[in-house]
Design a protein around this motif. Structure first.
Motif, PDB file in Angstrom:
ATOM      1  N   MET A   1      30.858  -1.117  64.453  1.00 14.21           N
ATOM      2  CA  MET A   1      31.088   0.222  64.274  1.00 14.21           C
ATOM      3  C   MET A   1      29.931   1.042  64.908  1.00 14.21           C
ATOM      4  O   MET A   1      28.813   0.500  64.606  1.00 14.21           O
ATOM      5  CB  MET A   1      31.306   0.286  62.641  1.00 14.21           C
ATOM      6  CG  MET A   1      31.427   1.719  62.295  1.00 14.21           C
ATOM      7  SD  MET A   1      31.740   2.273  60.395  1.00 14.21           S
ATOM      8  CE  MET A   1      30.267   1.547  59.438  1.00 14.21           C
ATOM      9  N   VAL A   2      30.379   1.912  65.514  1.00 13.48           N
ATOM     10  CA  VAL A   2      29.472   3.027  66.236  1.00 13.48           C
ATOM     11  C   VAL A   2      29.693   4.392  65.547  1.00 13.48           C
ATOM     12  O   VAL A   2      30.999   4.788  65.608  1.00 13.48           O
ATOM     13  CB  VAL A   2      29.301   2.860  67.531  1.00 13.48           C
ATOM     14  CG1 VAL A   2      28.463   4.171  68.119  1.00 13.48           C
ATOM     15  CG2 VAL A   2      28.964   1.655  67.886  1.00 13.48           C
ATOM     16  N   LYS A   3      28.731   5.104  65.254  1.00 14.86           N
ATOM     17  CA  LYS A   3      28.929   6.278  64.731  1.00 14.86           C
ATOM     18  C   LYS A   3      27.878   7.328  65.237  1.00 14.86           C
ATOM     19  O   LYS A   3      26.824   7.037  65.576  1.00 14.86           O
ATOM     20  CB  LYS A   3      28.722   6.629  63.080  1.00 14.86           C
ATOM     21  CG  LYS A   3      28.809   8.222  62.761  1.00 14.86           C
ATOM     22  CD  LYS A   3      27.734   8.324  61.607  1.00 14.86           C
ATOM     23  CE  LYS A   3      27.988   9.812  61.232  1.00 14.86           C
ATOM     24  NZ  LYS A   3      26.664  10.216  60.606  1.00 14.86           N
ATOM     25  N   ASP A   4      28.312   8.466  65.786  1.00 10.82           N
ATOM     26  CA  ASP A   4      27.698   9.486  66.599  1.00 10.82           C
ATOM     27  C   ASP A   4      28.283  10.869  66.654  1.00 10.82           C
ATOM     28  O   ASP A   4      29.473  10.988  66.107  1.00 10.82           O
ATOM     29  CB  ASP A   4      27.110   8.781  67.944  1.00 10.82           C
ATOM     30  CG  ASP A   4      25.847   9.724  68.628  1.00 10.82           C
ATOM     31  OD1 ASP A   4      25.511  10.314  68.238  1.00 10.82           O
ATOM     32  OD2 ASP A   4      25.420   8.885  69.541  1.00 10.82           O
ATOM     33  N   LYS A   5      27.841  11.694  67.265  1.00  6.55           N
ATOM     34  CA  LYS A   5      28.243  13.078  67.452  1.00  6.55           C
ATOM     35  C   LYS A   5      29.182  12.715  68.949  1.00  6.55           C
ATOM     36  O   LYS A   5      28.938  12.006  69.886  1.00  6.55           O
ATOM     37  CB  LYS A   5      27.160  14.161  67.943  1.00  6.55           C
ATOM     38  CG  LYS A   5      26.486  14.424  66.748  1.00  6.55           C
ATOM     39  CD  LYS A   5      27.144  15.397  65.781  1.00  6.55           C
ATOM     40  CE  LYS A   5      26.261  15.877  64.538  1.00  6.55           C
ATOM     41  NZ  LYS A   5      27.394  16.605  63.700  1.00  6.55           N
ATOM     42  N   LEU A   6      30.506  13.406  68.782  1.00  4.60           N
ATOM     43  CA  LEU A   6      31.369  13.588  69.881  1.00  4.60           C
ATOM     44  C   LEU A   6      30.747  13.677  71.401  1.00  4.60           C
ATOM     45  O   LEU A   6      31.102  13.117  72.136  1.00  4.60           O
ATOM     46  CB  LEU A   6      32.372  14.450  69.589  1.00  4.60           C
ATOM     47  CG  LEU A   6      33.504  14.370  70.633  1.00  4.60           C
ATOM     48  CD1 LEU A   6      34.256  13.006  70.701  1.00  4.60           C
ATOM     49  CD2 LEU A   6      34.742  15.324  70.335  1.00  4.60           C
ATOM     50  N   GLU A   7      29.590  14.648  71.316  1.00  5.45           N
ATOM     51  CA  GLU A   7      29.113  15.071  72.374  1.00  5.45           C
ATOM     52  C   GLU A   7      28.346  14.058  73.263  1.00  5.45           C
ATOM     53  O   GLU A   7      28.089  13.780  74.345  1.00  5.45           O
ATOM     54  CB  GLU A   7      28.130  16.106  72.367  1.00  5.45           C
ATOM     55  CG  GLU A   7      27.071  16.118  71.529  1.00  5.45           C
ATOM     56  CD  GLU A   7      26.608  17.144  70.707  1.00  5.45           C
ATOM     57  OE1 GLU A   7      25.414  17.296  70.089  1.00  5.45           O
ATOM     58  OE2 GLU A   7      27.503  17.777  70.181  1.00  5.45           O
ATOM     59  N   ASN A   8      28.039  13.070  72.359  1.00  7.90           N
ATOM     60  CA  ASN A   8      27.191  11.494  72.798  1.00  7.90           C
ATOM     61  C   ASN A   8      28.369  10.449  73.199  1.00  7.90           C
ATOM     62  O   ASN A   8      27.727   9.478  73.443  1.00  7.90           O
ATOM     63  CB  ASN A   8      26.328  11.198  71.976  1.00  7.90           C
ATOM     64  CG  ASN A   8      25.048  12.318  71.590  1.00  7.90           C
ATOM     65  OD1 ASN A   8      24.605  12.983  72.642  1.00  7.90           O
ATOM     66  ND2 ASN A   8      24.796  12.465  70.422  1.00  7.90           N
ATOM     67  N   LEU A   9      29.568  10.781  73.227  1.00  6.17           N
ATOM     68  CA  LEU A   9      30.538   9.497  73.355  1.00  6.17           C
ATOM     69  C   LEU A   9      30.248   8.964  74.844  1.00  6.17           C
ATOM     70  O   LEU A   9      30.395   7.457  74.780  1.00  6.17           O
ATOM     71  CB  LEU A   9      31.877  10.050  73.320  1.00  6.17           C
ATOM     72  CG  LEU A   9      32.966   9.167  73.175  1.00  6.17           C
ATOM     73  CD1 LEU A   9      32.832   8.085  72.141  1.00  6.17           C
ATOM     74  CD2 LEU A   9      34.440   9.890  73.366  1.00  6.17           C
ATOM     75  N   GLY A  10      29.958   9.718  75.885  1.00  5.17           N
ATOM     76  CA  GLY A  10      29.766   8.917  77.040  1.00  5.17           C
ATOM     77  C   GLY A  10      28.566   7.932  77.341  1.00  5.17           C
ATOM     78  O   GLY A  10      28.681   7.277  78.081  1.00  5.17           O
ATOM     79  N   LYS A  11      27.836   8.007  76.294  1.00  7.44           N
ATOM     80  CA  LYS A  11      26.775   7.120  76.134  1.00  7.44           C
ATOM     81  C   LYS A  11      27.310   5.765  75.843  1.00  7.44           C
ATOM     82  O   LYS A  11      26.488   4.864  75.975  1.00  7.44           O
ATOM     83  CB  LYS A  11      25.604   7.626  75.171  1.00  7.44           C
ATOM     84  CG  LYS A  11      25.022   8.837  75.412  1.00  7.44           C
ATOM     85  CD  LYS A  11      23.927   9.032  74.386  1.00  7.44           C
ATOM     86  CE  LYS A  11      23.030  10.461  74.911  1.00  7.44           C
ATOM     87  NZ  LYS A  11      22.233  10.615  73.681  1.00  7.44           N
ATOM     88  N   TYR A  12      28.510   5.567  75.420  1.00 11.30           N
ATOM     89  CA  TYR A  12      28.801   4.230  74.966  1.00 11.30           C
ATOM     90  C   TYR A  12      30.067   3.651  75.967  1.00 11.30           C
ATOM     91  O   TYR A  12      30.708   2.549  75.645  1.00 11.30           O
ATOM     92  CB  TYR A  12      29.376   4.492  73.499  1.00 11.30           C
ATOM     93  CG  TYR A  12      28.548   5.011  72.632  1.00 11.30           C
ATOM     94  CD1 TYR A  12      27.722   4.081  72.004  1.00 11.30           C
ATOM     95  CD2 TYR A  12      28.499   6.233  72.152  1.00 11.30           C
ATOM     96  CE1 TYR A  12      26.580   4.363  70.898  1.00 11.30           C
ATOM     97  CE2 TYR A  12      27.332   6.751  71.383  1.00 11.30           C
ATOM     98  CZ  TYR A  12      26.549   5.793  70.909  1.00 11.30           C
ATOM     99  OH  TYR A  12      25.413   6.346  69.989  1.00 11.30           O
ATOM    100  N   ILE A  13      29.945   4.401  77.344  1.00 14.25           N
ATOM    101  CA  ILE A  13      30.911   3.804  78.162  1.00 14.25           C
ATOM    102  C   ILE A  13      30.775   2.235  78.599  1.00 14.25           C
ATOM    103  O   ILE A  13      31.449   1.418  78.794  1.00 14.25           O
ATOM    104  CB  ILE A  13      30.964   4.331  79.542  1.00 14.25           C
ATOM    105  CG1 ILE A  13      31.527   5.941  79.192  1.00 14.25           C
ATOM    106  CG2 ILE A  13      31.513   3.954  80.533  1.00 14.25           C
ATOM    107  CD1 ILE A  13      31.488   6.974  80.109  1.00 14.25           C
ATOM    108  N   ALA A  14      29.376   1.797  78.337  1.00 10.61           N
ATOM    109  CA  ALA A  14      29.254   0.442  78.421  1.00 10.61           C
ATOM    110  C   ALA A  14      29.785  -0.559  77.746  1.00 10.61           C
ATOM    111  O   ALA A  14      30.123  -1.572  77.939  1.00 10.61           O
ATOM    112  CB  ALA A  14      27.670  -0.009  78.397  1.00 10.61           C
TER     113      ALA A  14
END
Length: 103
Positions: A1-14
């Motif tokens: 489970m990962v939680k973050d702000k939507l604006e940071n979603l691109g950081k999780y492409i890996a």
């Protein structure tokens, strides 16, 4: 489970390359989630559009165990991401939630 702000979603492409094309996946809004679900085939992303929600996960390596191992509160503009095979449960009664299943 990962939680973050939507604006940071691109950081999780890996974690899942399909995040690059998230807008091409069907959006489901305000579905009721009762108990734990496990999606072995897809990454599931839930975005809080309005209000708030609670997200939980359980034991990934023990499918028989229904014990909650973590709960977080999501506010407006937050997302939670569950990888394939990861148990998830959501309480969405206080918010508007968008769900995308990346398969």
């Amino acid at each position: 489970m990962v939680k973050d702000k939507l604006e940071n979603l691109g950081k999780y492409i890996a974690l899942d390359e399909r995040i690059k094309s998230i807008n091409s996946f069907r959006v489901e809004k305000n579905r009721e989630y009762t108990g734990f679900s496990v999606d072995k085939e897809a990454t599931n992303i839930f975005v809080v559009v309005r209000g708030k929600a609670n997200a939980a996960t359980g034991w990934r390596d023990n499918r028989e165990n229904r014990e909650v191992t973590g709960v977080i509160t999501l506010d407006e503009g937050d997302f939670v991401l569950y990888l394939p095979g990861e148990p998830f449960a959501l309480n969405t009664v206080e918010g508007t939630i968008e769900h995308r299943r990346l398969k």
